[in-house]
Design an enzyme around this catalytic site. Structure first.
Site, PDB file in Angstrom:
ATOM      1  N   CYS A  80       0.743  -1.015   0.015  1.00 49.03           N
ATOM      2  CA  CYS A  80      -0.077  -0.021  -0.045  1.00 49.03           C
ATOM      3  C   CYS A  80       0.988   1.135   0.024  1.00 49.03           C
ATOM      4  O   CYS A  80       1.614   1.307   1.011  1.00 49.03           O
ATOM      5  CB  CYS A  80      -1.125  -0.088   1.315  1.00 49.03           C
ATOM      6  SG  CYS A  80      -1.996   1.365   1.459  1.00 49.03           S
ATOM      7  N   ASN A 169       1.244  -5.604  -5.641  1.00 53.44           N
ATOM      8  CA  ASN A 169      -0.304  -5.919  -5.860  1.00 53.44           C
ATOM      9  C   ASN A 169      -0.867  -5.551  -6.998  1.00 53.44           C
ATOM     10  O   ASN A 169      -0.140  -4.839  -7.738  1.00 53.44           O
ATOM     11  CB  ASN A 169      -0.944  -5.090  -4.595  1.00 53.44           C
ATOM     12  CG  ASN A 169      -0.786  -3.464  -4.710  1.00 53.44           C
ATOM     13  OD1 ASN A 169       0.262  -3.117  -5.270  1.00 53.44           O
ATOM     14  ND2 ASN A 169      -1.561  -2.798  -3.908  1.00 53.44           N
ATOM     15  N   ARG A 224      -9.388  -3.032  -4.962  1.00 47.37           N
ATOM     16  CA  ARG A 224      -9.683  -4.369  -4.625  1.00 47.37           C
ATOM     17  C   ARG A 224      -9.777  -4.196  -2.984  1.00 47.37           C
ATOM     18  O   ARG A 224      -9.158  -3.692  -2.204  1.00 47.37           O
ATOM     19  CB  ARG A 224      -8.510  -5.161  -4.816  1.00 47.37           C
ATOM     20  CG  ARG A 224      -8.623  -6.796  -4.438  1.00 47.37           C
ATOM     21  CD  ARG A 224      -7.619  -7.461  -4.668  1.00 47.37           C
ATOM     22  NE  ARG A 224      -6.185  -7.115  -4.210  1.00 47.37           N
ATOM     23  CZ  ARG A 224      -5.004  -7.788  -3.941  1.00 47.37           C
ATOM     24  NH1 ARG A 224      -5.175  -9.007  -4.643  1.00 47.37           N
ATOM     25  NH2 ARG A 224      -4.007  -7.514  -3.427  1.00 47.37           N
ATOM     26  N   CYS A 232      -4.862   5.841  -4.583  1.00 50.71           N
ATOM     27  CA  CYS A 232      -4.295   4.455  -4.442  1.00 50.71           C
ATOM     28  C   CYS A 232      -2.913   4.656  -4.839  1.00 50.71           C
ATOM     29  O   CYS A 232      -2.621   4.954  -5.971  1.00 50.71           O
ATOM     30  CB  CYS A 232      -4.941   3.555  -5.350  1.00 50.71           C
ATOM     31  SG  CYS A 232      -4.075   2.051  -5.122  1.00 50.71           S
TER      32      CYS A 232
HETATM   33  N1  LIG Z   1      -6.538  -2.402  -2.069  1.00 48.04           N
HETATM   34  C1  LIG Z   1      -5.038  -2.633  -2.315  1.00 48.04           C
HETATM   35  C2  LIG Z   1      -4.268  -2.459  -1.379  1.00 48.04           C
HETATM   36  C3  LIG Z   1      -4.287  -0.907  -0.851  1.00 48.04           C
HETATM   37  C4  LIG Z   1      -3.408  -0.049  -2.188  1.00 48.04           C
HETATM   38  C5  LIG Z   1      -3.294   1.429  -1.384  1.00 48.04           C
HETATM   39  N2  LIG Z   1      -4.588   2.195  -1.549  1.00 48.04           N
HETATM   40  C6  LIG Z   1      -2.166   2.297  -1.841  1.00 48.04           C
HETATM   41  O1  LIG Z   1      -2.130   3.344  -1.714  1.00 48.04           O
HETATM   42  O2  LIG Z   1      -1.458   1.721  -2.531  1.00 48.04           O
HETATM   43  C7  LIG Z   1      -4.993  -4.078  -2.651  1.00 48.04           C
HETATM   44  O3  LIG Z   1      -5.733  -5.061  -2.310  1.00 48.04           O
HETATM   45  O4  LIG Z   1      -4.104  -4.097  -3.577  1.00 48.04           O
END
Ligand SMILES: N[C@@H](CCC[C@H](N)C(=O)O)C(=O)O
Length: 330
Positions: A80, A169, A224, A232
């Site tokens: 994240c 991710n 996700r 994000c």
């Molecule tokens: N929901 C994402 C993880 C979180 C990503 C985040 N908000 C960021 O700032 O990078 C996942 O499940 O991959």
């Protein structure tokens, strides 16, 4: 009493819990239950959040701590980017160091304090890596290809081209025009690919990007495990890489790219060395609230006795956002 924090990076909101401050650490099922409860917009704390960031100790070389990311639905994310900036600030303040590593699920990442983006907006730079395009690392299936780079996928949305990148991710990115950016397509596609589906068995973060100018983007993400988010960090980082690869006429490796988002703006820098990519993600690390909850209540997932104190930092952040408005006009 345990101190938790409510924090954000580009208004991508999280709670931070430092396990090392507890008499007894929460077990993994307790952490997942707490994440689902505390981040829920209705019955959580402070109108919820996009996830819980769990800090613990690390015995890895040069790492001041580790970060685990739990999405609001309880699923675990390998990384994240916005969250890592806030965890970096927490560890920097706690240990009095400005440059160090943080252990994450797949790798130990370099982080450092940067010059403030604006007055009283604490700012950190974090490394986003490892990067992969391989279908087994996203993972994806049934697309008739081993990598998806700037290709049409009519099953996703007719006429749009998609790029899939794990950082680590998973992200799916499309460059779109303004009308598509504000249409229902992103929400529909994000939902489709995060419900059980034939293409991304583990789900995927979906971002639409609009090119505003040379090295300048606007990015919106359906996350996700979360849904629509203000920003994000890994999504904006993966999108910056796709920008450099797919639009080399308007995007430069190793140069600062400004990435605007519904929650503010970050800067990225994309590097390519010997066929290996990495991205620097630079942006705010804002602490909005300090929260005290008795240890036993945390183990029992009881938020009823939380004592909440505002830090006052959001005022400076909102002033920074106000100043960005004139910059997003093409
Ligand atoms: N929901 C994402 C993880 C979180 C990503 C985040 N908000 C960021 O700032 O990078 C996942 O499940 O991959």
């Amino acid at each position: 009493m345990v101190q938790l924090l409510k924090v954000h990076g580009s208004q991508n909101k999280f709670f931070i819990l430092d396990q090392t401050e507890l008499k007894t650490k929460l077990s993994q099922p307790e952490l997942v239950a707490l994440a689902k409860h505390i981040t829920a917009p209705g019955n959580g704390l402070l109108d919820g959040a996009d996830g819980l960031l769990v800090i613990d100790s690390s015995d890895h070389q040069d790492a001041l701590g580790s970060m685990q990311v739990i999405n609001t639905d309880g699923s675990i994310a390998s990384m994240c980017g916005n969250g890592l900036r806030t965890v970096s600030r927490y560890l920097s303040d706690k240990f009095g160091k400005d440059a160090f590593k943080v252990e994450t699920m797949d790798s130990d990442l370099d982080v450092h304090r940067e010059a403030d983006l604006a007055d009283d907006v604490p700012t950190f730079s974090v490394e986003i890596s490892p990067v992969s395009f391989a279908k087994e690392n996203l993972p994806f299936d049934n697309l008739g290809t081993d990598t998806l780079i700037n290709k049409e996928v009519p099953q996703f949305a007719p006429g749009l081209k998609f790029t899939a990148i794990a950082v680590p991710n998973p992200h799916l990115i499309s460059f779109v025009d303004e009308e598509t950016m504000h249409s229902k397509t992103l929400g529909q596609l994000g939902k489709m690919l995060n419900d059980p589906n034939d293409y991304f068995p583990d789900g995927v973060n979906v971002s639409f990007a609009q090119i505003l100018d040379h090295n300048k983007l606007f990015v919106r993400t359906y996350e996700r495990g979360v849904g629509f988010t203000n920003a994000c960090g890994t999504g904006m980082s993966a999108t910056s890489l796709a920008f450099c690869l797919n639009h080399p006429d308007v995007a430069d490796f190793d140069e600062v790219i400004s990435v605007y988002n519904p929650g503010g703006m970050v800067k990225t820098r994309v590097h390519s060395r010997d066929d290996t990519f990495s991205i620097d993600l630079i942006g705010n690390a804002t602490f909005t609230h300090k929260i005290e909850i008795p240890d036993d209540d945390l183990h029992a997932n009881n938020l009823d006795h939380a004592k909440i104190t505002e830090t006052g930092e959001q005022v400076a952040y909102l002033k920074f956002v106000e100043g960005l408005k004139s910059q997003t006009v093409k």
